[in-house]
Design a protein around this motif. Structure first.
Motif, PDB file in Angstrom:
ATOM      1  N   THR A 134      15.626 -16.202  25.592  1.00 60.01           N
ATOM      2  CA  THR A 134      15.165 -14.975  26.208  1.00 60.01           C
ATOM      3  C   THR A 134      16.030 -13.780  25.813  1.00 60.01           C
ATOM      4  O   THR A 134      17.261 -13.880  25.753  1.00 60.01           O
ATOM      5  CB  THR A 134      15.120 -15.086  27.744  1.00 60.01           C
ATOM      6  OG1 THR A 134      14.801 -13.804  28.291  1.00 60.01           O
ATOM      7  CG2 THR A 134      16.447 -15.548  28.317  1.00 60.01           C
ATOM      8  N   ALA A 136      16.692 -11.371  27.574  1.00 56.73           N
ATOM      9  CA  ALA A 136      17.489 -10.950  28.717  1.00 56.73           C
ATOM     10  C   ALA A 136      18.953 -11.375  28.579  1.00 56.73           C
ATOM     11  O   ALA A 136      19.856 -10.691  29.073  1.00 56.73           O
ATOM     12  CB  ALA A 136      16.907 -11.532  30.005  1.00 56.73           C
ATOM     13  N   VAL A 158      17.603 -10.548  36.605  1.00 59.72           N
ATOM     14  CA  VAL A 158      16.720 -10.032  35.559  1.00 59.72           C
ATOM     15  C   VAL A 158      15.470  -9.472  36.221  1.00 59.72           C
ATOM     16  O   VAL A 158      14.817 -10.170  37.000  1.00 59.72           O
ATOM     17  CB  VAL A 158      16.338 -11.137  34.550  1.00 59.72           C
ATOM     18  CG1 VAL A 158      15.443 -10.566  33.449  1.00 59.72           C
ATOM     19  CG2 VAL A 158      17.588 -11.767  33.946  1.00 59.72           C
ATOM     20  N   VAL A 181      19.943  -6.884  34.630  1.00 62.41           N
ATOM     21  CA  VAL A 181      19.331  -6.769  33.303  1.00 62.41           C
ATOM     22  C   VAL A 181      17.885  -6.324  33.509  1.00 62.41           C
ATOM     23  O   VAL A 181      17.154  -6.937  34.285  1.00 62.41           O
ATOM     24  CB  VAL A 181      19.360  -8.109  32.541  1.00 62.41           C
ATOM     25  CG1 VAL A 181      18.732  -7.956  31.161  1.00 62.41           C
ATOM     26  CG2 VAL A 181      20.792  -8.616  32.415  1.00 62.41           C
ATOM     27  N   VAL A 242      16.743  -3.319  25.953  1.00 64.50           N
ATOM     28  CA  VAL A 242      17.198  -4.057  27.129  1.00 64.50           C
ATOM     29  C   VAL A 242      18.291  -3.225  27.798  1.00 64.50           C
ATOM     30  O   VAL A 242      19.200  -2.730  27.127  1.00 64.50           O
ATOM     31  CB  VAL A 242      17.755  -5.443  26.737  1.00 64.50           C
ATOM     32  CG1 VAL A 242      18.372  -6.144  27.948  1.00 64.50           C
ATOM     33  CG2 VAL A 242      16.654  -6.305  26.131  1.00 64.50           C
TER      34      VAL A 242
END
Length: 273
Positions: A134, A136, A158, A181, A242
């Motif tokens: 991922t 993340a 997340v 995140v 991100v």
């Protein structure tokens, strides 16, 4: 939607036998972060439906015998709806094809993978899910940012920034602490940062925005909750990106004078706010 043929036989003419579907998490976009299981599934595929954030640059090599169908979405532009994607997956599988649905990151992290699995179940199509790396976790790591660090934070959350967070969600995030995140959060950056401060987060909490993780043009913009909206505007940040919010952002820049100067400047601006 666009289709591109590989070198093998298209579709799945298998005398009426139902094919199968494999949801493959392609990771954050680099071919090298595709799992071995994912690569093997692509190698066996008759049909591959792929997203724009999935590793698709080498699909003619990874899936040499497959029909390649681009069903990628960009912010505000969805040429193939989710329902249409599900219908395509099911239709090709019912024709007898071995179908791979290649998704960016992990299929079950904001990837709507569970919706596609349910569509397959409803149609009586066998389906397997292969997890992916991922973004993340991987994209912050690519920028040198750990999500946890002993003595600093022992948890991370997340969240999706696709739509604004409610006051209740912002209040819980601000009170929970740790690392936050945010995926798909460029459009909601002002409401997220201002909301966290409104509910008690320190305005000087470090923030990093990592654009285009694992690409040749990967870029990190550093600021604080108080300054990052201005820093992002100055840097002209754009998706995909991100966001990382938390003290761990400081760790990425230990020994990096230029980045340390940027963070010190952001903190000075927060003092003036």
């Amino acid at each position: 939607m666009s289709e591109q043929a590989g070198t093998g036989v298209l579709g799945g003419d298998r005398s009426g036998a139902v094919g199968e579907v494999t949801l493959v998490g392609g990771g954050p976009g680099s071919d090298e972060l595709l799992t071995v299981a994912g690569a093997r599934a692509l190698e066996r595929a008759d049909v591959v439906l792929f997203d724009r954030l999935a590793p698709h640059g080498s699909l003619t090599t990874l899936a040499p015998g497959a029909l390649l169908i681009d069903v990628g979405k960009t912010p505000g532009h969805h040429p193939v709806s989710q329902k249409e994607i599900e219908a395509l997956i099911v239709r090709h599988a019912l024709s007898g094809a071995n179908v791979v649905r290649l998704k960016g990151g992990d299929p079950y992290v904001f990837g709507r993978g569970s919706e596609e699995v349910l569509a397959c179940h409803a149609a009586g199509v066998p389906v397997t899910v292969i997890p992916g790396v991922t973004s993340a976790i991987a994209v912050p790591a690519a920028a040198g940012i750990p999500l946890t660090h002993r003595g600093m934070t022992r948890l991370f959350t997340v969240v999706s920034g696709h739509a604004p967070l409610s006051d209740t969600e912002l209040e819980h995030l601000a009170g929970l602490g740790g690392t936050i995140v945010v995926l798909m959060g460029i459009g909601t950056l002002p409401s997220i940062t201002q909301g966290l401060v409104r509910f008690g987060a320190d305005a000087r909490l470090p923030v990093a925005i990592i654009e285009r993780g694992f690409s040749a043009t990967q870029t990190t913009t550093v600021g604080t909750l108080a300054s990052i909206v201005f820093d992002a505007a100055a840097a002209k940040v754009s998706s995909p990106a991100v966001l990382v919010i938390g003290e761990v952002v400081r760790l990425a820049f230990d020994g990096d004078a230029e980045a340390s100067v940027l963070l010190a400047r952001a903190e000075a601006l927060a003092d003036l706010a």
